[in-house]
Motif scaffolding. Structure first.
Motif, PDB file in Angstrom:
ATOM      1  N   PHE A  27       1.442   4.336  16.298  1.00  8.21           N
ATOM      2  CA  PHE A  27       1.132   3.732  15.257  1.00  8.21           C
ATOM      3  C   PHE A  27       1.238   2.541  15.459  1.00  8.21           C
ATOM      4  CE2 PHE A  27       0.572   8.309  13.485  1.00  8.21           C
ATOM      5  CZ  PHE A  27      -1.053   8.188  12.781  1.00  8.21           C
ATOM      6  N   THR A  28       2.392   2.026  15.929  1.00  6.36           N
ATOM      7  CA  THR A  28       3.632   0.722  16.039  1.00  6.36           C
ATOM      8  C   THR A  28       2.502   0.387  16.539  1.00  6.36           C
ATOM      9  OG1 THR A  28       4.976   1.744  14.310  1.00  6.36           O
ATOM     10  CG2 THR A  28       5.379  -0.538  15.944  1.00  6.36           C
ATOM     11  N   GLU A  29       1.906   0.696  17.735  1.00  2.00           N
ATOM     12  CA  GLU A  29       1.453   0.477  18.788  1.00  2.00           C
ATOM     13  C   GLU A  29       0.086  -0.977  18.348  1.00  2.00           C
ATOM     14  OE1 GLU A  29       1.954   1.839  22.258  1.00  2.00           O
ATOM     15  OE2 GLU A  29       4.193   1.189  21.846  1.00  2.00           O
ATOM     16  N   HIS A  30      -0.609   0.379  17.843  1.00  2.00           N
ATOM     17  CA  HIS A  30      -2.076   0.402  18.192  1.00  2.00           C
ATOM     18  C   HIS A  30      -2.249   0.007  16.657  1.00  2.00           C
ATOM     19  CE1 HIS A  30      -2.033   0.508  22.255  1.00  2.00           C
ATOM     20  NE2 HIS A  30      -1.174   1.863  22.615  1.00  2.00           N
ATOM     21  N   GLY A  31      -1.523   0.814  15.587  1.00  2.00           N
ATOM     22  CA  GLY A  31      -2.705   0.391  14.305  1.00  2.00           C
ATOM     23  C   GLY A  31      -2.533   2.423  13.851  1.00  2.00           C
ATOM     24  N   ALA A  32      -2.500   2.596  12.519  1.00  2.00           N
ATOM     25  CA  ALA A  32      -3.639   4.319  12.451  1.00  2.00           C
ATOM     26  C   ALA A  32      -4.911   4.247  13.249  1.00  2.00           C
ATOM     27  CB  ALA A  32      -3.393   4.723  10.448  1.00  2.00           C
ATOM     28  N   ALA A 108      14.041   2.004  13.416  1.00  2.00           N
ATOM     29  CA  ALA A 108      13.223   1.677  14.053  1.00  2.00           C
ATOM     30  C   ALA A 108      12.028   1.128  13.830  1.00  2.00           C
ATOM     31  CB  ALA A 108      13.985   0.282  15.165  1.00  2.00           C
ATOM     32  N   SER A 109      11.738   2.738  14.595  1.00  2.00           N
ATOM     33  CA  SER A 109      10.702   3.721  14.372  1.00  2.00           C
ATOM     34  C   SER A 109       9.788   4.167  12.681  1.00  2.00           C
ATOM     35  CB  SER A 109      10.609   4.767  14.757  1.00  2.00           C
ATOM     36  OG  SER A 109      10.750   4.742  16.152  1.00  2.00           O
ATOM     37  N   VAL A 110      10.897   3.913  11.867  1.00  2.00           N
ATOM     38  CA  VAL A 110      10.243   3.737  10.790  1.00  2.00           C
ATOM     39  C   VAL A 110       9.673   2.425  10.007  1.00  2.00           C
ATOM     40  CG1 VAL A 110      11.111   4.098   8.147  1.00  2.00           C
ATOM     41  CG2 VAL A 110      11.826   6.043   9.844  1.00  2.00           C
ATOM     42  N   ARG A 111      10.703   1.688  10.821  1.00  2.00           N
ATOM     43  CA  ARG A 111       9.933  -0.139  10.523  1.00  2.00           C
ATOM     44  C   ARG A 111       8.414   0.104  10.764  1.00  2.00           C
ATOM     45  NH1 ARG A 111      13.342  -4.756  11.951  1.00  2.00           N
ATOM     46  NH2 ARG A 111      13.514  -5.704   9.163  1.00  2.00           N
ATOM     47  N   GLY A 112       8.088  -0.033  11.939  1.00  2.00           N
ATOM     48  CA  GLY A 112       6.777   0.398  12.335  1.00  2.00           C
ATOM     49  C   GLY A 112       6.380   1.203  11.757  1.00  2.00           C
ATOM     50  N   LEU A 113       5.990   2.105  11.620  1.00  2.00           N
ATOM     51  CA  LEU A 113       5.339   2.841  10.659  1.00  2.00           C
ATOM     52  C   LEU A 113       4.912   2.510   9.458  1.00  2.00           C
ATOM     53  CD1 LEU A 113       6.315   7.128  10.410  1.00  2.00           C
ATOM     54  CD2 LEU A 113       4.686   5.872  11.017  1.00  2.00           C
ATOM     55  N   LEU A 114       5.947   1.797   8.454  1.00  2.00           N
ATOM     56  CA  LEU A 114       6.076   1.525   7.487  1.00  2.00           C
ATOM     57  C   LEU A 114       5.005  -0.188   7.386  1.00  2.00           C
ATOM     58  CD1 LEU A 114       9.347   1.662   5.571  1.00  2.00           C
ATOM     59  CD2 LEU A 114       7.574   3.315   5.018  1.00  2.00           C
ATOM     60  N   ARG A 115       5.182  -0.247   8.075  1.00  2.00           N
ATOM     61  CA  ARG A 115       4.616  -1.518   8.519  1.00  2.00           C
ATOM     62  C   ARG A 115       2.685  -0.931   8.661  1.00  2.00           C
ATOM     63  NH1 ARG A 115       7.948  -6.235  12.579  1.00  2.00           N
ATOM     64  NH2 ARG A 115       9.009  -6.316  10.299  1.00  2.00           N
ATOM     65  N   ALA A 116       2.455  -0.205   9.155  1.00  2.00           N
ATOM     66  CA  ALA A 116       1.095   0.585   9.441  1.00  2.00           C
ATOM     67  C   ALA A 116       0.280   1.000   8.601  1.00  2.00           C
ATOM     68  CB  ALA A 116       1.688   1.874  10.958  1.00  2.00           C
ATOM     69  N   ALA A 117       1.637   2.033   7.714  1.00  2.00           N
ATOM     70  CA  ALA A 117       1.346   2.425   6.210  1.00  2.00           C
ATOM     71  C   ALA A 117       0.908   1.319   5.364  1.00  2.00           C
ATOM     72  CB  ALA A 117       2.809   3.095   5.470  1.00  2.00           C
ATOM     73  N   LEU A 123      -1.763   7.253   5.730  1.00  2.00           N
ATOM     74  CA  LEU A 123      -0.367   7.216   6.722  1.00  2.00           C
ATOM     75  C   LEU A 123       0.972   6.840   5.390  1.00  2.00           C
ATOM     76  CD1 LEU A 123       1.306   7.741   9.072  1.00  2.00           C
ATOM     77  CD2 LEU A 123       0.864   5.423   9.712  1.00  2.00           C
ATOM     78  N   ALA A 124       0.135   5.703   4.014  1.00  2.00           N
ATOM     79  CA  ALA A 124       1.144   5.788   2.628  1.00  2.00           C
ATOM     80  C   ALA A 124       1.342   7.137   2.586  1.00  2.00           C
ATOM     81  CB  ALA A 124       0.252   4.294   2.219  1.00  2.00           C
ATOM     82  N   ALA A 125       0.534   8.199   1.907  1.00  2.00           N
ATOM     83  CA  ALA A 125      -0.013   8.774   1.789  1.00  2.00           C
ATOM     84  C   ALA A 125       1.353  10.566   2.035  1.00  2.00           C
ATOM     85  CB  ALA A 125      -0.778   9.511   1.158  1.00  2.00           C
ATOM     86  N   VAL A 126       1.959   9.822   3.245  1.00  2.00           N
ATOM     87  CA  VAL A 126       2.673  10.657   3.607  1.00  2.00           C
ATOM     88  C   VAL A 126       4.051   9.904   3.376  1.00  2.00           C
ATOM     89  CG1 VAL A 126       3.658  11.695   5.981  1.00  2.00           C
ATOM     90  CG2 VAL A 126       0.977  11.354   5.646  1.00  2.00           C
ATOM     91  N   TRP A 127       4.195   9.102   3.812  1.00  2.00           N
ATOM     92  CA  TRP A 127       5.184   8.476   3.062  1.00  2.00           C
ATOM     93  C   TRP A 127       5.863   8.547   1.449  1.00  2.00           C
ATOM     94  CZ3 TRP A 127       9.776   6.703   3.796  1.00  2.00           C
ATOM     95  CH2 TRP A 127      10.892   5.450   3.316  1.00  2.00           C
ATOM     96  N   TYR A 128       4.802   8.855   0.788  1.00  2.00           N
ATOM     97  CA  TYR A 128       5.383   9.179  -1.049  1.00  2.00           C
ATOM     98  C   TYR A 128       5.472  10.367  -0.715  1.00  2.00           C
ATOM     99  CZ  TYR A 128       3.974   3.668  -1.874  1.00  2.00           C
ATOM    100  OH  TYR A 128       4.796   2.902  -1.942  1.00  2.00           O
ATOM    101  N   ARG A 129       4.162  11.074  -0.231  1.00  2.00           N
ATOM    102  CA  ARG A 129       4.712  12.608  -0.441  1.00  2.00           C
ATOM    103  C   ARG A 129       6.196  12.795   0.227  1.00  2.00           C
ATOM    104  NH1 ARG A 129       1.641  15.473   3.883  1.00  2.00           N
ATOM    105  NH2 ARG A 129       3.661  15.479   4.827  1.00  2.00           N
ATOM    106  N   VAL A 130       6.733  12.284   1.009  1.00  2.00           N
ATOM    107  CA  VAL A 130       7.998  12.427   1.828  1.00  2.00           C
ATOM    108  C   VAL A 130       9.324  12.216   0.641  1.00  2.00           C
ATOM    109  CG1 VAL A 130       9.858  11.343   3.542  1.00  2.00           C
ATOM    110  CG2 VAL A 130       7.833  12.530   4.344  1.00  2.00           C
ATOM    111  N   ASN A 131       9.038  10.848   0.074  1.00  2.00           N
ATOM    112  CA  ASN A 131       9.528  10.840  -1.312  1.00  2.00           C
ATOM    113  C   ASN A 131       9.654  11.065  -2.177  1.00  2.00           C
ATOM    114  OD1 ASN A 131      11.115   7.441  -0.074  1.00  2.00           O
ATOM    115  ND2 ASN A 131       9.323   7.566   0.364  1.00  2.00           N
ATOM    116  N   ARG A 132       8.643  12.040  -2.633  1.00  2.00           N
ATOM    117  CA  ARG A 132       8.627  12.813  -3.744  1.00  2.00           C
ATOM    118  C   ARG A 132       9.466  14.294  -2.971  1.00  2.00           C
ATOM    119  NH1 ARG A 132       3.220  15.116  -3.210  1.00  2.00           N
ATOM    120  NH2 ARG A 132       3.984  16.297  -2.294  1.00  2.00           N
TER     121      ARG A 132
END
Length: 200
Positions: A27-32, A108-117, A123-132
């Motif tokens: 995801f970091t290298e190629h985007g979602a 560092a991987s999380v940084r790349g993921l958050l940028r892709a999200a 992908l953003a929805a997964v991040w918000y679900r994890v936080n919830r």
């Protein structure tokens, strides 16, 4: 749980995390949009059917990586003695967890993921679900530390702590700072809890 069952679960968890790390890299290298489930499975060295046994979608595959940090800091907080001052305990757990180093490169991987999200709502929805889910997991820990506290206050602390880490990580991901955003997370926590009582 039997020792065999426990070992099987540990192996499954390790496989999930390895798939998550692989997915995060792609995801970091190629985007979602440029990453497929097939590509993740191939890069992780598993078949597509095996991939779908571990994850419903390509975006869900990253959840274990996003969860591991929250699991670690809640575990640190859970070690707090009942009756300890709540907000200082939360701050100590955040400092210990975010300041623990990044030997596996997960931060560092999380940084790349958050940028892709930022460019992909799924992908953003997964991040918000994890936080919830992390916020919900905090409540029983906070209630054990502060058994006489107002339930609403505990909910506010859980929300503030979760959002402090979320906002700190998102802000950090947007920049180029290499050090973990420990102080930023603490700053966010203090700002979000400024109206809450500081109990002795």
């Amino acid at each position: 749980m039997s020792e065999t069952g426990s070992l099987t679960e540990r192996r499954r968890a390790a496989t999930r995390l390895e798939i998550a790390r692989t997915a995060a890299r792609l995801f970091t290298e190629h985007g979602a949009s440029g990453t497929t489930a097939e590509a993740i499975a191939a890069a992780a060295g598993i078949g597509l059917r095996t991939f779908y046994r571990y994850s419903r979608t390509k975006e869900d595959a990253v959840a274990p990586l996003l969860t591991v940090g929250g699991d670690a800091w809640r575990a640190r907080l859970a070690a707090t003695e009942p009756g300890a001052p709540l907000l200082p305990a939360v701050e100590r757990a955040i400092r210990a967890s975010l300041g623990a180093g990044d030997e596996d490169g997960d931060l560092a991987s999380v940084r790349g993921l958050l940028r892709a999200a930022g460019e992909d709502p799924d992908l953003a929805a997964v991040w918000y679900r994890v936080n919830r889910d992390s916020e919900a997991g905090l409540l029983p820990i906070l209630a054990r530390i502060a058994p006489g506290a107002d339930p609403l206050e505990l909910r506010l602390v859980a929300a503030a702590a979760t959002d402090a880490i979320r906002v700190a990580l998102e802000s950090w991901a947007e920049g180029e700072e290499h050090a973990a955003p420990v102080e930023l997370a603490v700053r966010c926590l203090r700002a979000l809890t400024a109206g809450l009582p500081r109990r002795p």
